[in-house]
Design a protein around this motif. Structure first.
Motif, PDB file in Angstrom:
ATOM      1  N   PHE A 199       0.783  -1.175  -0.077  1.00  0.00           N
ATOM      2  CA  PHE A 199      -0.060  -0.034   0.122  1.00  0.00           C
ATOM      3  C   PHE A 199       0.868   1.297   0.006  1.00  0.00           C
ATOM      4  O   PHE A 199       0.229   2.375   0.331  1.00  0.00           O
ATOM      5  N   PHE A 200       1.990   1.093  -0.256  1.00  0.00           N
ATOM      6  CA  PHE A 200       2.917   2.502  -0.499  1.00  0.00           C
ATOM      7  C   PHE A 200       2.876   3.041  -1.697  1.00  0.00           C
ATOM      8  O   PHE A 200       3.059   2.651  -2.721  1.00  0.00           O
ATOM      9  N   LYS A 201       2.520   4.412  -1.481  1.00  0.00           N
ATOM     10  CA  LYS A 201       2.480   5.113  -2.926  1.00  0.00           C
ATOM     11  C   LYS A 201       3.666   6.130  -2.588  1.00  0.00           C
ATOM     12  O   LYS A 201       4.331   6.562  -1.409  1.00  0.00           O
ATOM     13  N   SER A 202       4.222   6.707  -3.800  1.00  0.00           N
ATOM     14  CA  SER A 202       5.408   7.204  -3.885  1.00  0.00           C
ATOM     15  C   SER A 202       5.466   8.516  -2.896  1.00  0.00           C
ATOM     16  O   SER A 202       6.254   8.916  -2.360  1.00  0.00           O
ATOM     17  N   ASP A 203       4.302   9.253  -2.786  1.00  0.00           N
ATOM     18  CA  ASP A 203       4.476  10.689  -2.116  1.00  0.00           C
ATOM     19  C   ASP A 203       4.184  10.446  -0.561  1.00  0.00           C
ATOM     20  O   ASP A 203       4.262  11.424   0.240  1.00  0.00           O
ATOM     21  N   THR A 204       3.999   9.112  -0.345  1.00  0.00           N
ATOM     22  CA  THR A 204       3.675   9.058   1.167  1.00  0.00           C
ATOM     23  C   THR A 204       4.760   9.483   2.163  1.00  0.00           C
ATOM     24  O   THR A 204       4.645  10.138   2.951  1.00  0.00           O
ATOM     25  N   ARG A 205       6.103   8.999   1.562  1.00  0.00           N
ATOM     26  CA  ARG A 205       7.219   9.278   2.426  1.00  0.00           C
ATOM     27  C   ARG A 205       7.591  10.685   2.513  1.00  0.00           C
ATOM     28  O   ARG A 205       7.852  11.327   3.381  1.00  0.00           O
ATOM     29  N   ARG A 206       7.092  11.527   1.154  1.00  0.00           N
ATOM     30  CA  ARG A 206       7.544  12.916   1.229  1.00  0.00           C
ATOM     31  C   ARG A 206       6.521  13.695   1.922  1.00  0.00           C
ATOM     32  O   ARG A 206       7.055  14.739   2.892  1.00  0.00           O
ATOM     33  N   THR A 207       5.397  13.129   2.099  1.00  0.00           N
ATOM     34  CA  THR A 207       4.466  13.946   2.930  1.00  0.00           C
ATOM     35  C   THR A 207       4.564  13.952   4.384  1.00  0.00           C
ATOM     36  O   THR A 207       4.617  14.589   5.199  1.00  0.00           O
ATOM     37  N   ALA A 208       4.911  12.580   4.682  1.00  0.00           N
ATOM     38  CA  ALA A 208       5.344  12.259   6.087  1.00  0.00           C
ATOM     39  C   ALA A 208       6.529  13.320   6.446  1.00  0.00           C
ATOM     40  O   ALA A 208       6.346  13.921   7.570  1.00  0.00           O
ATOM     41  N   GLN A 209       7.744  13.440   5.396  1.00  0.00           N
ATOM     42  CA  GLN A 209       8.590  14.255   5.723  1.00  0.00           C
ATOM     43  C   GLN A 209       8.158  15.608   6.127  1.00  0.00           C
ATOM     44  O   GLN A 209       8.660  16.387   6.849  1.00  0.00           O
ATOM     45  N   ARG A 210       7.276  15.972   5.323  1.00  0.00           N
ATOM     46  CA  ARG A 210       6.870  17.547   5.408  1.00  0.00           C
ATOM     47  C   ARG A 210       6.002  17.897   6.673  1.00  0.00           C
ATOM     48  O   ARG A 210       6.413  18.616   7.395  1.00  0.00           O
ATOM     49  N   ILE A 211       5.341  16.702   7.048  1.00  0.00           N
ATOM     50  CA  ILE A 211       4.444  17.018   8.490  1.00  0.00           C
ATOM     51  C   ILE A 211       5.524  16.772   9.277  1.00  0.00           C
ATOM     52  O   ILE A 211       5.447  17.721  10.394  1.00  0.00           O
ATOM     53  N   ARG A 212       6.587  15.754   9.561  1.00  0.00           N
ATOM     54  CA  ARG A 212       7.501  15.981  10.531  1.00  0.00           C
ATOM     55  C   ARG A 212       8.178  17.446  10.549  1.00  0.00           C
ATOM     56  O   ARG A 212       8.506  17.766  11.777  1.00  0.00           O
ATOM     57  N   ALA A 213       8.541  17.880   9.279  1.00  0.00           N
ATOM     58  CA  ALA A 213       9.366  19.214   9.666  1.00  0.00           C
ATOM     59  C   ALA A 213       8.434  20.220  10.136  1.00  0.00           C
ATOM     60  O   ALA A 213       8.960  21.042  11.261  1.00  0.00           O
ATOM     61  N   LEU A 214       7.287  20.276   9.901  1.00  0.00           N
ATOM     62  CA  LEU A 214       6.198  21.284  10.394  1.00  0.00           C
ATOM     63  C   LEU A 214       6.093  20.903  12.050  1.00  0.00           C
ATOM     64  O   LEU A 214       6.185  21.936  12.939  1.00  0.00           O
ATOM     65  N   ILE A 215       6.185  19.632  12.590  1.00  0.00           N
ATOM     66  CA  ILE A 215       5.941  19.347  13.742  1.00  0.00           C
ATOM     67  C   ILE A 215       7.270  19.681  14.633  1.00  0.00           C
ATOM     68  O   ILE A 215       7.082  20.203  15.865  1.00  0.00           O
ATOM     69  N   THR A 216       8.415  19.587  13.927  1.00  0.00           N
ATOM     70  CA  THR A 216       9.705  19.696  14.706  1.00  0.00           C
ATOM     71  C   THR A 216       9.596  21.153  14.700  1.00  0.00           C
ATOM     72  O   THR A 216      10.131  21.511  15.922  1.00  0.00           O
TER      73      THR A 216
END
Ligand code: HEM
Length: 452
Positions: A199-216
């Motif tokens: 169930f992995f789509k290519s943008d999943t990881r990139r979106t996760a990174q953006r969310i983590r950057a904002l939360i950081t």
């Protein structure tokens, strides 16, 4: 009274291939009707076996009596790890225990009073946002309940409302994340070796990174404010300043970011689903809707008088029974076990299904009916003790259970005081299990101003 919607079950026997296809479309309708009365069902796949247990004694064994022997399934973590890292939702063993020792005090009963004001403010904002939609035209209420639940999390965790720029960005990115990876929780049913990407789509990881950057960014700012002595007294400050009573350690930045990510995900998706289904059930049952509206009108809006909203609480509980936001949970065996006289190998998947337990036909009276009054009857209370776990149970119970019950009642009271909700008969919701129990194409209701 008409019966609340329930997904159609599949025929009893289908090929593995058909089952997989059904499963990917929707896990709820991929199951046969007999699971609602089975105490246990075994699924054999080429790589592992999985057991859905729907027997209160077995569920107690796994969740309460020997939880350490049934850790969270490794198959489930894969899809969530890019976003959640080492968050309490995914960890096991000593790491998980240490994290709970730090997090749990922030959610204790006494702290709920402090979160109440923020929840109430989020409820008022939701009432204001609905005003332009209260024209009697069909509206999809799901985005609205998501917005409200996200607002609650930001206000209680970081003392910022959802219209704060960073909060809005996080919220939008989470929506994208869920769209890119809609079926997260369910890998335990899907046959395949553990390393097989699912169930992995290519943008999943990139979106996760953006969310983590904002939360950081938010977390880093909070660390600075704590050091400078001017941090607000909210959940983030409480968690970041609590030391583990056993080791004296606090969370470092990375580990706190992991926890914020799960609070946001576990805390807003679930409550949003619960609120949307409750509004649907109230639209289906105008008598109960009137009762909730009357309670809301008579309530003075204070924390001390919340107990007067008992009908509202029973309605919310009943909604969590019929549409438990987390439909299934998965553990795995670590040693040979015997379940209902059947030997179970180590490494098997154990599926606990609030969805099926809450409609267990051998336990509940009229399991598919909406009947909030059951929560006050002797039988209803006994059935609840045996077969109700919307927040799971045992030491790994949802940290936010008390918080979510408060939030649900407070937001509902505010919405029902202001508005009336009606069904749109040709657009009834169809329940599907994504990360939470959502609808196939929206929760369409008509919203009207309440004039009484
Ligand atoms: C109606 C709303 C909610 C429902 C139905 C719900 C349900 C659940 C369930 C069933 C679990 C166990 C999952 C598993 O073991 O696989 C869980 C875990 C968790 N929930 Fe909730 N939840 C809700 C709201 C919240 C809120 C508001 C928060 C935080 C603000 C929260 C935070 C968590 C966390 C951190 C865990 C992981 C606990 C652990 O594994 O030790 N939840 N939730």
């Amino acid at each position: 009274m008409s019966q609340p919607v329930k997904p159609a079950s599949r025929p009893d026997k289908v090929s593995l291939w058909r089952y997989m296809r059904l499963f990917r479309a929707d896990i709820l309708s991929a199951q046969p009707a007999k699971l609602y009365r089975a105490w246990m069902a075994e699924f054999r796949t080429p790589f592992f076996r999985s057991y859905m247990i729907n027997d209160p004694a077995l569920i107690d064994l796994v969740l309460k009596e020997r939880p350490d022997d049934f850790p969270k399934s490794e198959r489930i973590g894969a899809g969530l790890r890019p976003l959640l890292g080492n968050s309490v939702f995914l960890t096991n063993g000593e790491t998980w225990k240490r994290q709970r020792r730090i997090i749990d005090p922030a959610f204790e009963g006494g702290r709920l009073r402090e979160s109440f004001a923020a929840m109430h403010a989020a409820g008022q904002a939701a009432v204001a946002r609905l005003a332009p939609l209260a024209d009697g035209q069909p509206q999809d209420i799901e985005p609205e309940t998501s917005h409200a639940a996200a607002d609650v999390i930001f206000r209680t965790l970081f003392s910022i409302p959802i219209n704060d720029q960073v909060a809005t960005e996080v919220f939008d990115e989470f929506r994208r994340y869920q769209r890119s990876q809609p079926i997260l929780n369910l890998a335990a049913f899907v046959p395949g070796p553990r390393w097989m990407p699912r169930f992995f789509k290519s943008d999943t990881r990139r979106t996760a990174q953006r969310i983590r950057a904002l939360i950081t960014g938010l977390t880093q700012d909070r660390l600075t404010a704590i050091a400078a002595g001017h941090a607000p007294d909210d959940l983030a400050t409480k968690i970041m300043t609590t030391a583990d009573p056993e080791t004296g350690e606090t969370f470092d930045l990375d580990e706190m970011v992991d926890q914020v990510a799960i609070f946001f995900l576990a805390g807003h998706e679930t409550s949003a689903a619960a609120l949307a289904w409750t509004l649907y059930l109230l639209a289906l049952n105008p008598d109960w809707q009137d009762r909730v509206a009357t309670e809301a009108r008579d309530w003075d809006g204070g924390f001390a008088t919340l107990s007067s909203l008992h009908g509202t609480r029973d309605v919310f509980r009943e909604a969590l029974r019929l549409y438990p936001p987390v439909p299934m949970m998965v553990r795995q065996t670590t040693t040979p076990e015997v379940f209902r006289d059947r030997p179970v190998r180590p490494g098997s998947q154990v599926v606990l299904s609030p969805w099926h337990l809450h409609r267990q036909t051998r336990i509940w009276d009229r399991p598919d009916d909406f009947d909030p009054a059951r929560w006050q009857t002797k039988d209803g209370k006994a059935q609840q003790r045996l077969a109700y776990m919307p927040f799971s149970a045992g030491p790994r119970v949802c940290t936010g259970a008390g918080f979510a019950m408060l939030e649900g009642v407070v937001i509902l009271a505010q919405l029902l005081r202001a508005y009336q909700f009606e069904l749109v008969p040709d657009r009834l919701p169809v329940p599907v299990a994504h990360l939470t129990v959502r609808t196939r194409s929206g929760m369409w209701l008509r919203i009207k101003q309440r004039n009484d």
